[in-house]
Write an enzyme that holds these catalytic residues in place. Structure first.
Site, mmCIF file in Angstrom:
data_model
loop_
_atom_site.group_PDB
_atom_site.id
_atom_site.type_symbol
_atom_site.label_atom_id
_atom_site.label_comp_id
_atom_site.label_asym_id
_atom_site.label_seq_id
_atom_site.Cartn_x
_atom_site.Cartn_y
_atom_site.Cartn_z
ATOM 1 N N ASP A 67 6.040 54.785 1.350
ATOM 2 C CA ASP A 67 6.880 55.898 1.815
ATOM 3 C C ASP A 67 8.335 55.692 1.418
ATOM 4 O OD1 ASP A 67 7.056 53.755 3.567
ATOM 5 O OD2 ASP A 67 6.252 54.838 5.285
ATOM 6 N N ASN A 136 4.729 54.256 18.096
ATOM 7 C CA ASN A 136 4.063 55.501 18.505
ATOM 8 C C ASN A 136 2.723 55.698 17.792
ATOM 9 O OD1 ASN A 136 4.833 56.148 15.912
ATOM 10 N ND2 ASN A 136 6.085 57.930 16.461
ATOM 11 N N HIS A 138 2.264 55.566 14.431
ATOM 12 C CA HIS A 138 2.299 56.101 13.055
ATOM 13 C C HIS A 138 1.890 55.049 12.040
ATOM 14 C CE1 HIS A 138 6.870 55.056 12.520
ATOM 15 N NE2 HIS A 138 6.163 54.156 11.895
ATOM 16 N N GLU A 143 3.508 60.723 11.256
ATOM 17 C CA GLU A 143 3.866 60.707 12.668
ATOM 18 C C GLU A 143 2.756 61.345 13.513
ATOM 19 O OE1 GLU A 143 6.204 58.899 13.627
ATOM 20 O OE2 GLU A 143 8.182 59.445 12.898
HETATM 21 C C1 F6R Z 1 6.889 51.346 6.405
HETATM 22 C C2 F6R Z 1 6.027 52.232 7.183
HETATM 23 C C3 F6R Z 1 6.011 52.238 8.661
HETATM 24 C C4 F6R Z 1 6.189 50.860 9.286
HETATM 25 C C5 F6R Z 1 6.237 50.976 10.798
HETATM 26 C C6 F6R Z 1 6.495 49.632 11.438
HETATM 27 O O1 F6R Z 1 6.653 51.521 5.014
HETATM 28 O O2 F6R Z 1 5.336 52.975 6.605
HETATM 29 O O3 F6R Z 1 4.803 52.784 9.109
HETATM 30 O O4 F6R Z 1 5.120 50.042 8.901
HETATM 31 O O5 F6R Z 1 7.252 51.851 11.182
HETATM 32 O O6 F6R Z 1 7.764 49.194 11.075
HETATM 33 P P1 F6R Z 1 8.205 47.702 11.348
HETATM 34 O O7 F6R Z 1 7.262 46.856 10.558
HETATM 35 O O8 F6R Z 1 9.609 47.589 10.833
HETATM 36 O O9 F6R Z 1 8.069 47.490 12.805
#
Ligand code: F6R
Length: 244
Positions: A67, A136, A138, A143
């Site tokens: 992403d 949450n 995702h 989301e």
């Molecule tokens: C990142 C992504 C997100 C993260 C998630 C957890 O490329 O797609 O889904 O994996 O927000 O983020 P961290 O690892 O920073 O807690």
């Protein structure tokens, strides 16, 4: 679905790295999907260590970033492209030509998503997709309430996600509110998925993924219907599982 609980995130990262290294040894031209953020850093650290010791050669792999924020170019230190280049790809000596990423600076983000979808279809399927999970639920930037049938698309980030990612920016106002993400359908097309989650902030989402029902409000809950998923946790991220 295989769930493994480790004493700490380093051990979880080393375990995941061994799976990825094994995959690349078996198939040097493997296609690997990489997530950004804090969660996969122990995996990347172990991969870099293996590369430095000569145990891992990534010169033939193809990579896909999961992403990207809309509005940040790949030269912006806050962009996911910059993060991946400096935290992983340069250290693994992966040629720029083998790296696929969504351009946050694209003039037409919709077209950028369509072009990325085409690239994924041409190079895929992804052999191993690495994922983190949002508090949450995702996965990628899909989301809550994203359709499980979504392909690469634009997503408006929830307040919770903006708040969680604020730590990388000077202020909350600087956190982009729109992103492009590989969709849930794309993620589910990967041959294997490794999700790593550490820390108590992930405990709710991890419990919903493992013990809850399949629910678009918890995007990660779709993973249960994938035939080859490993969920790697530390004790804090696993702390809500007993109640499930
Ligand atoms: C990142 C992504 C997100 C993260 C998630 C957890 O490329 O797609 O889904 O994996 O927000 O983020 P961290 O690892 O920073 O807690």
């Amino acid at each position: 679905m295989i769930v493994k609980i480790f004493d700490n995130e380093q051990l979880a990262g080393e375990y995941a790295a061994q799976i990825i290294i094994g995959q690349i040894k078996r198939k040097p031209g493997s296609v690997i999907g990489f997530a950004t953020g804090s969660s996969p850093l122990p995996i990347y650290k172990a991969m870099v260590g293996a590369c430095e010791s000569g145990d891992l050669n990534c010169s033939h792999i193809t990579t896909f970033n999961l992403d990207e924020y809309i509005g940040l170019s790949h030269r912006d230190p806050q962009s996911f492209a910059f993060f991946m280049k400096h935290r992983l790809f340069d250290k693994l000596k992966i040629d720029e030509k083998q790296i696929n990423r969504l351009s946050g600076a694209a003039e037409d983000p919709e077209e950028e998503c369509r072009a990325y979808e085409r690239k994924l279809n041409e190079s895929g399927p992804i052999d191993i997709q690495i994922l983190g999970i949002g508090s949450n639920g995702h996965i990628g930037f899909n989301e809550p309430d994203t359709a499980f049938s979504e392909h690469v698309h634009i997503e408006r980030l929830t307040e919770e996600t903006v708040g969680a990612n604020r730590r990388f920016f000077k202020s909350e106002d600087d956190v982009p509110k729109l992103a492009m993400t590989v969709g849930i359908k794309n993620i589910m097309s990967s041959k294997k998925i490794i999700l790593i989650a550490c820390g108590g902030a992930k405990a709710w989402a991890v419990d919903k993924v493992i013990n809850g029902k399949e629910d678009p409000m918890v995007p990660g809950s779709i993973l249960r219907s994938h035939p080859d998923v490993e969920i790697l946790l530390d004790k804090a991220a696993a702390s809500a599982l007993d109640r499930g």
